[in-house]
Design a protein around this motif. Structure first.
Motif, PDB file in Angstrom:
ATOM      1  N   ILE A  64      27.400  69.419  21.244  1.00 45.60           N
ATOM      2  CA  ILE A  64      28.194  68.343  20.649  1.00 45.60           C
ATOM      3  C   ILE A  64      29.599  68.819  20.275  1.00 45.60           C
ATOM      4  N   ILE A 123      32.906  58.154  23.135  1.00 42.20           N
ATOM      5  CA  ILE A 123      31.850  59.068  23.588  1.00 42.20           C
ATOM      6  C   ILE A 123      30.484  58.400  23.417  1.00 42.20           C
ATOM      7  N   LEU A 124      30.293  57.789  22.238  1.00 39.70           N
ATOM      8  CA  LEU A 124      29.004  57.139  21.962  1.00 39.70           C
ATOM      9  C   LEU A 124      28.784  55.965  22.922  1.00 39.70           C
ATOM     10  N   LEU A 147      32.976  66.858  21.528  1.00 42.58           N
ATOM     11  CA  LEU A 147      33.801  66.038  20.638  1.00 42.58           C
ATOM     12  C   LEU A 147      35.240  66.525  20.511  1.00 42.58           C
ATOM     13  N   PHE A 160      27.903  57.949  13.331  1.00 41.40           N
ATOM     14  CA  PHE A 160      28.351  58.944  14.310  1.00 41.40           C
ATOM     15  C   PHE A 160      29.842  59.247  14.146  1.00 41.40           C
ATOM     16  N   ARG A 161      30.602  58.218  13.792  1.00 44.73           N
ATOM     17  CA  ARG A 161      32.042  58.393  13.653  1.00 44.73           C
ATOM     18  C   ARG A 161      32.399  59.212  12.414  1.00 44.73           C
ATOM     19  N   SER A 179      37.875  59.382  21.512  1.00 46.61           N
ATOM     20  CA  SER A 179      37.370  59.123  20.176  1.00 46.61           C
ATOM     21  C   SER A 179      35.845  59.169  20.201  1.00 46.61           C
ATOM     22  N   ARG A 180      35.250  59.369  19.054  1.00 47.51           N
ATOM     23  CA  ARG A 180      33.789  59.450  18.982  1.00 47.51           C
ATOM     24  C   ARG A 180      33.137  58.148  19.419  1.00 47.51           C
TER      25      ARG A 180
END
Ligand SMILES: Nc1ncnc2c1ncn2[C@@H]1O[C@H](COP(=O)(O)OP(=O)(O)OP(=O)(O)O)[C@@H](O)[C@H]1O
Ligand SMILES: [Mg+2]
Lengths: 311, 257
Positions: free
Chosen positions: B84, B97-98, B88, B250-251, B93-94
């Motif tokens: 991870i 990715i998600l 990242l 997650f962010r 941005s997260r």
């Protein structure tokens, strides 16, 4: 020529401003303010648990800051993440890669996430880190040093302006360490990359870096220039010097610098300026009966910090 | 946009490069071929294609579970493998990715559905034919099966999303799977406690509205207080809520250790 111009005109690549990290009431990084310039290899030296990795995690946006801000090439890692991280390549602690993919497969993953990485560039980087023979093998079958090399490869793939390496020599053989050191110095001095390396090994830092920051318990203790293996810079080292004078208070007044401590004048100056200060004191009618450099070397300070004994 | 598709491509590689993905797909394909073949071998030829698929539907929990397994792994394995960190620190941005992970997981749900229903339908058609020619029930049967397949995929979407969200929040694929299964069982327990027949709030429970098969043959569903459109709305709200929580956590998360 252009590179030196760029170096002097552009601001620092990294700006830490009053950065702290507090977890569960414990201060892991304490009010860190620091600049890293383009074209320098900057060392981050501290004993185990000093907060090096924590700082690097904040620098690359993996963890949030409790207070303060970090800017990379003028862009805040908190409010402008995508643009700030654009200029960054990094290893954070151990480079953990996809063990079920080949080394090449791993590099392709990261190449796809950038627009500027060609196949030729990947081959070039693979050859540089000495993995050409094994790059099609699964990472699962790699040794620690080979993983470290692959970690370095993914960090430099896109020619970042800021290269961050957390204990990069971990697991490398002497040959690998030497190559990495030469490469990092060349990258900084020839291409103007800012290189931020952490380590708990003083000798390694001294050989690799242009400047070294010492941190302990999350606090910045000292930033010092060090003599790289180019031989330049010895005389630039800042030191604390004690002048034995008759009346320290008057000496401080005449100089407009330093402070009186235990009847002596104590002042922080560049090593090359010791004679100059001495001359100024004598000119001002203050005879100097002795001069002593209090903090001599990075080693002394680091040992002091790590609780070692001076030999 | 072009570049975002590359992120999805990355995630697809992570799914399909692994042997276990192909084992799961293999099991579904074996069932999709095996069950109609077995029926044909037993001389059940007069069942026809829809009868065959109807029997295959008894195993429709398998594609759902397999899809949830991959969903649970998607985020969690990046944490357990430590990868991870390197993922990242790219200029994405997260949330993006998600999103790329979720899209890859949905594509996998599509893959298991095709492997199971698609192949099952094809093999049934070849081996069992259209059944008794021209008989009226065939058309009704066909419609029922198609609806069943669609309802199964809606359930699959929900379970996949739940597993994905839990794994993004707790970073553990085991926990995500366990919770998804427990959720399913707890569903009937909670439903019997907060019975929709007695309490108005009961009809908003997730499990009262899942398994849309309850609307085949009855417009009011299992408890007589919900309709198909009502259930679809409730499911949509749950779907968005799970994704929202996953994205939010997650962010914000500190990625350390
Ligand atoms: N998530 C966390 N919660 C609480 N404390 C933490 C957390 N992560 C790290 N620490 C503590 O923060 C301190 C600094 O840790 P850090 O990993 O930054 O040290 P380091 O300088 O990188 O050390 P090393 O040389 O061993 O790599 C340590 O005392 C560690 O126990
Ligand atoms: Mg560390």
């Amino acid at each position: 020529m252009n590179q030196t111009d760029a170096k002097s005109s552009a601001g620092p690549v990294v700006r830490f401003r009053e950065v702290s990290k507090i977890i569960g009431g414990k201060t892991l990084v304490d009010n860190l303010t620091l600049d890293v310039q383009p074209g320098e290899v900057f060392g981050f030296l501290g004993p185990n648990g000093a907060g090096k990795t924590t700082t690097i995690r904040m620098l690359v946006g993996l963890i949030s800051m409790s207070t303060g801000d970090i800017q990379i090439c003028g862009k805040s890692i908190t409010t402008d993440f995508e643009n700030a991280i654009e200029s960054v390549g990094a290893i954070v602690e151990n480079p953990e890669l996809y063990s079920y993919m080949s080394g090449y497969g791993n590099l392709m993953q990261y190449a796809r996430m950038r627009s500027n990485v060609s196949k030729e560039r990947i081959d070039e980087v693979v050859a540089f880190v000495g993995l050409t023979e094994r790059i099609q093998d699964k990472v699962r079958t790699y040794s620690l040093g080979m993983r470290q090399r692959l970690g370095v490869a993914q960090a430099i793939l896109h020619r970042p302006k800021l290269l961050i390496l957390d204990e990069p020599t971990n697991g490398l053989d002497p040959q690998g360490i030497r190559e990495l050191r030469d490469y990092l110095r060349a990258l900084a001095h020839k291409e103007g990359t800012a290189v931020f390396v952490s380590s708990h090994l003083l000798t390694e830092m001294e050989l690799m870096c242009d400047r070294v920051a010492i941190i302990q318990n999350g606090k910045l203790i000292e930033v010092q220039k060090v003599q790289g293996d180019t031989g330049e810079g010895t005389e630039k080292t800042e030191v604390e010097v004690e002048f034995e004078v008759g009346d320290a208070a008057i000496a401080v007044q005449k100089l407009g610098a330093g402070e009186a401590k235990g009847g002596h004048l104590v002042i922080r100056i560049e090593h090359s300026d010791i004679a100059k200060i001495n001359a100024r004191l004598v000119e001002a009618g203050i005879p100097v009966s002795g001069i002593r450099v209090l903090k001599r070397s990075l080693e002394d300070q680091f040992l002091e910090v790590t609780g070692g004994v001076k030999s | 946009m072009m570049n975002f598709l590359k992120l999805v491509h990355n995630e697809n590689i992570k799914i399909y490069i692994r042997k276990r993905t192909w084992i799961l797909l293999g099991i579904l394909i074996v069932l999709a071929i095996g069950i109609p073949s077995f029926i044909a071998a037993q001389g059940g030829g007069d069942m026809g294609v829809w009868g065959g698929v109807g029997i295959l539907m008894y195993f429709n929990f398998l594609p759902i579970i397999f899809s949830a397994v991959i969903a649970a792994e998607s985020v969690a394995s990046e944490f357990t493998g430590g990868t991870i960190k390197l993922l990242l620190i790219r200029p994405w941005s997260r949330i993006k990715i998600l999103a790329s992970k979720f899209i890859a997981v949905l594509l996998f749900l599509l893959a298991v559905s095709v492997a199971f229903f698609g192949i099952g339908l094809l093999v049934s058609y070849v081996l069992l034919g259209t059944g008794v020619a021209g008989s009226a029930p065939t058309a009704i049967q066909a419609q029922g099966i198609w609806l069943s397949v669609i309802y199964t995929m809606v359930d699959g979407l929900l379970y996949t999303t739940i597993a994905f969200a839990i794994s993004a929040v707790f970073r553990s694929s085991m926990l995500a799977l366990a919770l998804t299964v427990i959720f399913e069982f707890m569903g009937s327990v909670v439903t019997s406690l907060v019975s929709p027949e007695k309490y108005a709030i009961g009809k908003y429970l997730l499990f009262v509205n899942m398994d849309l098969d309850q609307y085949t043959g009855s417009p009011l569903g299992r408890y007589g207080v919900t309709s198909l459109s009502f259930s679809l709305t409730v499911l949509a709200v749950y779907f968005v809520a799970f994704l929202f929580i996953a994205a939010y956590v997650f962010r914000k998360r500190d990625v350390a250790g």
